[in-house]
Design a protein around this motif. Sequence first.
Motif, PDB file in Angstrom:
ATOM      1  N   PRO A  97      -3.753  -2.903  20.874  1.00 53.20           N
ATOM      2  CA  PRO A  97      -2.556  -3.621  21.306  1.00 53.20           C
ATOM      3  C   PRO A  97      -2.392  -4.962  20.581  1.00 53.20           C
ATOM      4  N   GLY A  98      -1.208  -5.542  20.744  1.00 58.02           N
ATOM      5  CA  GLY A  98      -0.983  -6.908  20.297  1.00 58.02           C
ATOM      6  C   GLY A  98      -0.440  -7.097  18.901  1.00 58.02           C
ATOM      7  N   ILE A 154      -2.707  -1.648   9.087  1.00 58.10           N
ATOM      8  CA  ILE A 154      -2.379  -2.978   8.587  1.00 58.10           C
ATOM      9  C   ILE A 154      -1.393  -3.615   9.566  1.00 58.10           C
ATOM     10  N   PRO A 155      -1.566  -4.904   9.872  1.00 58.77           N
ATOM     11  CA  PRO A 155      -0.640  -5.571  10.795  1.00 58.77           C
ATOM     12  C   PRO A 155       0.624  -6.022  10.068  1.00 58.77           C
ATOM     13  N   PHE A 156       1.745  -5.951  10.767  1.00 63.41           N
ATOM     14  CA  PHE A 156       3.027  -6.434  10.274  1.00 63.41           C
ATOM     15  C   PHE A 156       3.481  -7.597  11.143  1.00 63.41           C
ATOM     16  N   VAL A 157       4.194  -8.529  10.557  1.00 59.51           N
ATOM     17  CA  VAL A 157       4.805  -9.623  11.299  1.00 59.51           C
ATOM     18  C   VAL A 157       6.209  -9.176  11.696  1.00 59.51           C
ATOM     19  N   GLY A 158       6.509  -9.218  12.987  1.00 56.56           N
ATOM     20  CA  GLY A 158       7.846  -8.873  13.474  1.00 56.56           C
ATOM     21  C   GLY A 158       8.780 -10.054  13.300  1.00 56.56           C
ATOM     22  N   GLU A 159       9.914  -9.832  12.656  1.00 60.08           N
ATOM     23  CA  GLU A 159      10.874 -10.900  12.400  1.00 60.08           C
ATOM     24  C   GLU A 159      11.925 -10.961  13.502  1.00 60.08           C
ATOM     25  N   THR A 160      12.616 -12.090  13.584  1.00 55.81           N
ATOM     26  CA  THR A 160      13.692 -12.286  14.546  1.00 55.81           C
ATOM     27  C   THR A 160      15.012 -12.371  13.799  1.00 55.81           C
ATOM     28  N   SER A 161      15.986 -11.587  14.244  1.00 55.13           N
ATOM     29  CA  SER A 161      17.348 -11.645  13.712  1.00 55.13           C
ATOM     30  C   SER A 161      18.227 -12.310  14.769  1.00 55.13           C
ATOM     31  N   ILE A 162      19.379 -12.806  14.346  1.00 50.55           N
ATOM     32  CA  ILE A 162      20.256 -13.538  15.259  1.00 50.55           C
ATOM     33  C   ILE A 162      21.648 -12.914  15.280  1.00 50.55           C
ATOM     34  N   ILE A 163      22.127 -12.632  16.500  1.00 52.62           N
ATOM     35  CA  ILE A 163      23.510 -12.221  16.708  1.00 52.62           C
ATOM     36  C   ILE A 163      24.290 -13.481  17.088  1.00 52.62           C
ATOM     37  N   CYS A 164      25.422 -13.700  16.458  1.00 55.00           N
ATOM     38  CA  CYS A 164      26.267 -14.880  16.673  1.00 55.00           C
ATOM     39  C   CYS A 164      25.504 -16.184  16.424  1.00 55.00           C
ATOM     40  N   PRO A 165      25.009 -16.384  15.190  1.00 57.98           N
ATOM     41  CA  PRO A 165      24.281 -17.634  14.919  1.00 57.98           C
ATOM     42  C   PRO A 165      25.189 -18.844  15.128  1.00 57.98           C
ATOM     43  N   ASP A 166      24.613 -19.911  15.652  1.00 57.24           N
ATOM     44  CA  ASP A 166      25.356 -21.146  15.866  1.00 57.24           C
ATOM     45  C   ASP A 166      25.716 -21.722  14.504  1.00 57.24           C
ATOM     46  N   LEU A 167      26.985 -21.922  14.285  1.00 60.48           N
ATOM     47  CA  LEU A 167      27.433 -22.444  12.992  1.00 60.48           C
ATOM     48  C   LEU A 167      27.232 -23.948  12.936  1.00 60.48           C
ATOM     49  N   ILE A 168      26.812 -24.415  11.784  1.00 55.15           N
ATOM     50  CA  ILE A 168      26.585 -25.849  11.571  1.00 55.15           C
ATOM     51  C   ILE A 168      27.653 -26.341  10.606  1.00 55.15           C
ATOM     52  N   ALA A 169      28.410 -27.322  11.040  1.00 56.60           N
ATOM     53  CA  ALA A 169      29.466 -27.869  10.188  1.00 56.60           C
ATOM     54  C   ALA A 169      28.849 -28.672   9.052  1.00 56.60           C
ATOM     55  N   THR A 170      29.477 -28.628   7.909  1.00 57.78           N
ATOM     56  CA  THR A 170      29.028 -29.418   6.761  1.00 57.78           C
ATOM     57  C   THR A 170      30.176 -30.272   6.257  1.00 57.78           C
ATOM     58  N   CYS A 202       0.862  -1.186   0.000  1.00 56.00           N
ATOM     59  CA  CYS A 202       0.000   0.000   0.000  1.00 56.00           C
ATOM     60  C   CYS A 202       0.898   1.235   0.000  1.00 56.00           C
ATOM     61  N   LEU A 203       0.325   2.395   0.176  1.00 56.27           N
ATOM     62  CA  LEU A 203       1.105   3.624   0.328  1.00 56.27           C
ATOM     63  C   LEU A 203       1.339   3.840   1.819  1.00 56.27           C
ATOM     64  N   LEU A 204       2.435   3.331   2.327  1.00 49.60           N
ATOM     65  CA  LEU A 204       2.731   3.310   3.761  1.00 49.60           C
ATOM     66  C   LEU A 204       3.136   4.694   4.261  1.00 49.60           C
ATOM     67  N   THR A 205       2.557   5.104   5.404  1.00 47.39           N
ATOM     68  CA  THR A 205       2.857   6.421   5.974  1.00 47.39           C
ATOM     69  C   THR A 205       3.420   6.359   7.392  1.00 47.39           C
ATOM     70  N   ALA A 206       3.294   5.223   8.087  1.00 43.99           N
ATOM     71  CA  ALA A 206       3.768   5.150   9.473  1.00 43.99           C
ATOM     72  C   ALA A 206       3.922   3.699   9.904  1.00 43.99           C
ATOM     73  N   ILE A 207       4.708   3.507  10.968  1.00 37.82           N
ATOM     74  CA  ILE A 207       4.894   2.176  11.558  1.00 37.82           C
ATOM     75  C   ILE A 207       5.098   2.350  13.061  1.00 37.82           C
ATOM     76  N   GLU A 208       4.627   1.378  13.853  1.00 39.52           N
ATOM     77  CA  GLU A 208       4.741   1.438  15.312  1.00 39.52           C
ATOM     78  C   GLU A 208       5.240   0.080  15.801  1.00 39.52           C
ATOM     79  N   PHE A 209       6.378   0.069  16.540  1.00 31.62           N
ATOM     80  CA  PHE A 209       6.999  -1.186  16.948  1.00 31.62           C
ATOM     81  C   PHE A 209       7.938  -0.965  18.122  1.00 31.62           C
ATOM     82  N   ALA A 210       8.454  -2.057  18.660  1.00 34.78           N
ATOM     83  CA  ALA A 210       9.495  -2.059  19.691  1.00 34.78           C
ATOM     84  C   ALA A 210      10.491  -3.156  19.317  1.00 34.78           C
TER      85      ALA A 210
END
Length: 192
Positions: free
Chosen positions: A149-150, A163-179, A58-66
């Motif tokens: 809320p919520g 419009i609702p947004f899905v909050g994503e999760t980022s990772i600091i120091c991801p556990d490395l998987i050996a291959t 859409c034509l987005l004008t604002a966002i509210e998050f923590a």
Amino acid sequence: MRTVIAVALLLLLPATLLGIPSIGIYFSYNPTNPGQAHYSPALGETFNGYVYVHNWGCLLTAIEFAVTWPDEPQCLIFGGWSAPEGYLNQGSLPDGVSITWWPPVSDYEYPYHLVATMQFFAACTCVYFGGSMVDVPMQVIPDPGAIPPGEVWGTCAPENDLIPFVGETSIICPDLIATEEQSWGAIKELLK
């Protein structure tokens, strides 16, 4: 002919379902595709987390998050945040903020839109660098003071529809998987 149309619609269905409005923290600045939602800081490094919205449709004008991340151990020191020049905000990160701008932005040309930049200092480093941090989640969550809320909320012009947004999760120091390189025979043996 009907079969061909039905098959085409079924193939397009997953792409349609992936078009959910989302907001996340990325660790590379790139307006067309920030892509890197994980980061491995060195001890004493300062680094930025870029908060982008994606697929708003859409034509987005604002966002509210923590934003939230674990406090223990105190390895990530929050150094402040900023919104792009000309944007207005009420509140503060990480506790909860409402950010607005004009003119509205569309995701037609660029599918990502930068709404905030957060600064961090790494007082520890990742376990694979000899430190203590591993799999530290950094998540975009609803603003505790949001009404209603919520949800992480955005507004779309011209009627300022929520419009609702899905909050994503980022990772600091991801556990490395050996291959390892294996033959197909060895891989099949794993599944028996």
